[in-house]
Design a protein around this motif. Structure first.
Motif, short mmCIF file in Angstrom:
data_model
loop_
_atom_site.label_atom_id
_atom_site.label_comp_id
_atom_site.label_asym_id
_atom_site.label_seq_id
_atom_site.Cartn_x
_atom_site.Cartn_y
_atom_site.Cartn_z
N ALA A 5 30.93 53.30 34.55
CA ALA A 5 31.12 52.50 33.34
C ALA A 5 32.54 52.64 32.81
O ALA A 5 33.15 51.67 32.32
N GLU A 6 33.08 53.86 32.90
CA GLU A 6 34.45 54.08 32.42
C GLU A 6 35.45 53.34 33.31
O GLU A 6 36.45 52.81 32.81
N LEU A 7 35.17 53.29 34.61
CA LEU A 7 36.03 52.52 35.51
C LEU A 7 35.97 51.04 35.16
O LEU A 7 36.99 50.35 35.10
N ALA A 8 34.78 50.52 34.90
CA ALA A 8 34.62 49.11 34.54
C ALA A 8 35.33 48.77 33.25
O ALA A 8 35.80 47.64 33.06
N ALA A 9 35.43 49.75 32.35
CA ALA A 9 36.07 49.51 31.06
C ALA A 9 37.59 49.62 31.13
O ALA A 9 38.27 49.28 30.16
N LEU A 10 38.11 50.09 32.27
CA LEU A 10 39.56 50.27 32.40
C LEU A 10 40.22 48.90 32.57
O LEU A 10 40.10 48.25 33.61
N LYS A 11 40.92 48.46 31.54
CA LYS A 11 41.46 47.09 31.55
C LYS A 11 42.54 46.90 32.61
O LYS A 11 42.75 45.78 33.09
N GLU A 12 43.23 47.98 33.00
CA GLU A 12 44.28 47.86 34.03
C GLU A 12 43.69 47.70 35.44
O GLU A 12 44.40 47.35 36.38
N PHE A 13 42.38 47.97 35.57
CA PHE A 13 41.74 47.85 36.88
C PHE A 13 41.30 46.40 37.07
O PHE A 13 40.21 46.00 36.69
N THR A 14 42.20 45.61 37.65
CA THR A 14 42.02 44.16 37.75
C THR A 14 41.82 43.73 39.20
O THR A 14 41.85 44.55 40.12
N GLY A 15 41.67 42.44 39.40
CA GLY A 15 41.50 41.88 40.73
C GLY A 15 40.15 41.22 40.88
O GLY A 15 39.18 41.60 40.22
N ARG A 16 40.07 40.24 41.76
CA ARG A 16 38.86 39.43 41.86
C ARG A 16 37.67 40.23 42.37
O ARG A 16 36.51 39.84 42.15
N ALA A 17 37.92 41.36 43.09
CA ALA A 17 36.81 42.19 43.56
C ALA A 17 36.68 43.48 42.77
O ALA A 17 35.93 44.36 43.15
N SER A 18 37.43 43.59 41.67
CA SER A 18 37.42 44.84 40.92
C SER A 18 36.07 45.13 40.28
O SER A 18 35.65 46.28 40.18
N ARG A 19 35.33 44.10 39.88
CA ARG A 19 34.03 44.30 39.27
C ARG A 19 32.89 43.95 40.23
O ARG A 19 31.86 44.63 40.23
N SER A 20 33.07 42.94 41.07
CA SER A 20 32.00 42.57 42.00
C SER A 20 31.73 43.67 43.03
O SER A 20 30.63 43.76 43.57
N GLU A 21 32.74 44.50 43.31
CA GLU A 21 32.57 45.61 44.26
C GLU A 21 32.76 46.94 43.55
O GLU A 21 33.25 47.92 44.13
N LEU A 22 32.35 47.00 42.29
CA LEU A 22 32.60 48.19 41.48
C LEU A 22 32.01 49.46 42.12
O LEU A 22 32.64 50.53 42.09
N GLY A 23 30.82 49.33 42.72
CA GLY A 23 30.21 50.49 43.35
C GLY A 23 31.06 51.05 44.48
O GLY A 23 31.15 52.28 44.67
N ARG A 24 31.69 50.17 45.23
CA ARG A 24 32.56 50.59 46.33
C ARG A 24 33.73 51.42 45.80
O ARG A 24 34.08 52.46 46.36
#
Length: 407
Positions: free
Chosen positions: A264-283
C-alpha cells in the motif's frame, strides 16, 4: 517499386508473403552493382531489437520493402547477394537484427563511418546526403514504432528513400576517401565492423546502467533497485515492450530510495509512475521484498577488469595519469592533422588501458603489439604507436623533473 532515388507517386508495397519474397530475390539477383540495405526496428517501443522492416535497393532491380516477421528466413536472399558489397549508413546498428533473419554480409561500405574518416563534421544520413548530394532528406519518422501494422504510406516513403540514395552516397563518400588517401583505412574499418561480436542476448549486469542509480545511498537500497530493474526487465522481455514504457528509471530509483514498508505504501508513492506501475504492483512489491531480504549487497561497479575512472588516476596511479594526459594531447593533435575523429584513431578504452599498464619496454613495437591485442587495426597502430611512445617518454621526463623540483 522504384528503380531510382526519385519520389514515387505510387503507393509503396510491403512484401509479406514467401511467393512475393522469392520473386524479389530473383529480381535483386539480376540487378547490378552493390546493394543498399537498411532496417527499421521499434526501439523505445519493444524490448527486442528485431527488424520490423528491411529495405533494399539495387540498380536495375529497384527498391524492395520486406516485412521480416511475415517473411521469416531470408536465407535465399543471403545466398544470392552475400558476396556482393552491401551499403549501410551506420552498419553496426543494423547487423544484429539482419543476422537474426539470416542476412549476413561479407563485404560492406558504411557511409556513416566513411564520412567520419573523410573528416566530415556531421555524419547523420540527412546531413551527409544534403552536403554531398544536394538533396534534403526528412527524418521525421526515425523514432517511429515500426512494429505498427499496417505501416503508414508516409513511413514507407521515408524508409524507401533511406536506401534509394545510398548507392549515390557511397560513390560520393568513396571519392572523398580516395582523394584524401584514406581508402585503405576505410577498408580496414569496414572489415572490422563485420568482425565485432554480436550484442549479447542477455542484458546481464545492465541494472548498473539504471539512470540515477548513483544517487542511491545504502547497500540495501541498491539491492532493491537491482531487484526492481531485473523484475522490470523480465516482464518487458515477456511482453516485448521497452522497459521504460512500463515503469521509467526515475520511478525505480524513487522506490529504492523510499524503501516502502508495504504494498500500500508503494502504491501511495506518487513518484512511482508508469503505465504498469499499478497494474503490476504485486510484481514490483515482490522485487522490493527480495531486495530488502538480500544478505549480500551489490555495487554499482562490476567485478570485471574495468579500470578506475580517469579522474581518480592522479591519486591512484599518478604516473599513469601523466601518461594518459600526454597521450591524449598528442592524439588530439594527430586527429586534427589527419582530419579523423580522435576516437576513430584509437578507442578511448585502448588508450586508457595502454596508459594504465604499458608494456615494458614501452617502445613503439611493444606498444603496437599491445594495441593489436586490444583490437586496434594495422592502420591505427601505424599512426598511433610512435605518437604514444613519444608521449610516454615526455610524461616520464615531466615526472622526473617534478620529483627533482620537489626534492
Amino acid at each position: 517499386m522504384n528503380s531510382s532515388p526519385q519520389a514515387d507517386t505510387q503507393p509503396h508495397h510491403v512484401i509479406a508473403t514467401r511467393e512475393e519474397y522469392l520473386d524479389a530475390v530473383a529480381r535483386i539477383a539480376s540487378g547490378t552493382g552493390p546493394i543498399a540495405v537498411d532496417a527499421e526496428r521499434a526501439s523505445g517501443y519493444r524490448f527486442s531489437q528485431r527488424a520490423y522492416l528491411i529495405q533494399l535497393f539495387r540498380r536495375d532491380a529497384g527498391t524492395f520493402l520486406f516485412d521480416p516477421p511475415a517473411v521469416g528466413s531470408f536465407s535465399e536472399l543471403n545466398d544470392a547477394i552475400s558476396g556482393e558489397e552491401w551499403i549501410f549508413h551506420a552498419a553496426s546498428q543494423d547487423l544484429d537484427c539482419l543476422r537474426e533473419v539470416g542476412l549476413d554480409p561479407t563485404r560492406i561500405f558504411d557511409t556513416e563511418l566513411g564520412a567520419r574518416l573523410a573528416g566530415l563534421p556531421r555524419v547523420g544520413l540527412g546531413t551527409v546526403v544534403e552536403s554531398l548530394l544536394g538533396i534534403h532528406l526528412a527524418k521525421e519518422h526515425s523514432a517511429a514504432d515500426w512494429s505498427t501494422r499496417p505501416l503508414p504510406e508516409s513511413w514507407l516513403v521515408y524508409a524507401a528513400l533511406d536506401v534509394e540514395l545510398l548507392v549515390d552516397l557511397r560513390e560520393a563518400v568513396g571519392r572523398l576517401l580516395d582523394d584524401a588517401g584514406k581508402g585503405a583505412i576505410a577498408e580496414q574499418e569496414f572489415a572490422n565492423v563485420l568482425t565485432q561480436e554480436h550484442r549479447p542476448s542477455s542484458r546481464g549486469e545492465g541494472w548498473r546502467r539504471l539512470s540515477g542509480a548513483h544517487s542511491i545511498r545504502g547497500g540495501r537500497n541498491l539491492a532493491v533497485a537491482k531487484e526492481l530493474w531485473e523484475a522490470r526487465d523480465r516482464y518487458a522481455r515477456e511482453i516485448d515492450t521497452a522497459p521504460g514504457r512500463l515503469v521509467p528509471d526515475a520511478a525505480l530509483v524513487a522506490a529504492a530510495k523510499a524503501m516502502p514498508s508495504s504494498k500500500a505504501e508503494l502504491a501511495a508513492l506518487k513518484e512511482f509512475t508508469g503505465r504498469a506501475s499499478r497494474s503490476e504492483l504485486g510484481r514490483w512489491w515482490e522485487a522490493i521484498e527480495a531486495g530488502r531480504a538480500a544478505e549480500q549487497f551489490p555495487t554499482l561497479r562490476g567485478n570485471g577488469d574495468s579500470l578506475p575512472p580517469p579522474r581518480s588516476w592522479s591519486d591512484r596511479n599518478p604516473e599513469a595519469d601523466l601518461r594518459l594526459k600526454a597521450a591524449k594531447s598528442a592524439m588530439a593533435e594527430a586527429s586534427e592533422e589527419m582530419a579523423i575523429p580522435v576516437e576513430n584513431l584509437l578507442t578511448p578504452e585502448a588508450l586508457r588501458r595502454i596508459s594504465w599498464s604499458p608494456p615494458q619496454p614501452a617502445g613503439a613495437s611493444e606498444i603496437g603489439a599491445a594495441l593489436l591485442a586490444l583490437g586496434a587495426r594495422p592502420w591505427q597502430i601505424d599512426v598511433t604507436a610512435q605518437i604514444i611512445e613519444r608521449a610516454f617518454v615526455e610524461a616520464s621526463q615531466d615526472n622526473e623533473n617534478d620529483e627533482e623540483s620537489a626534492s
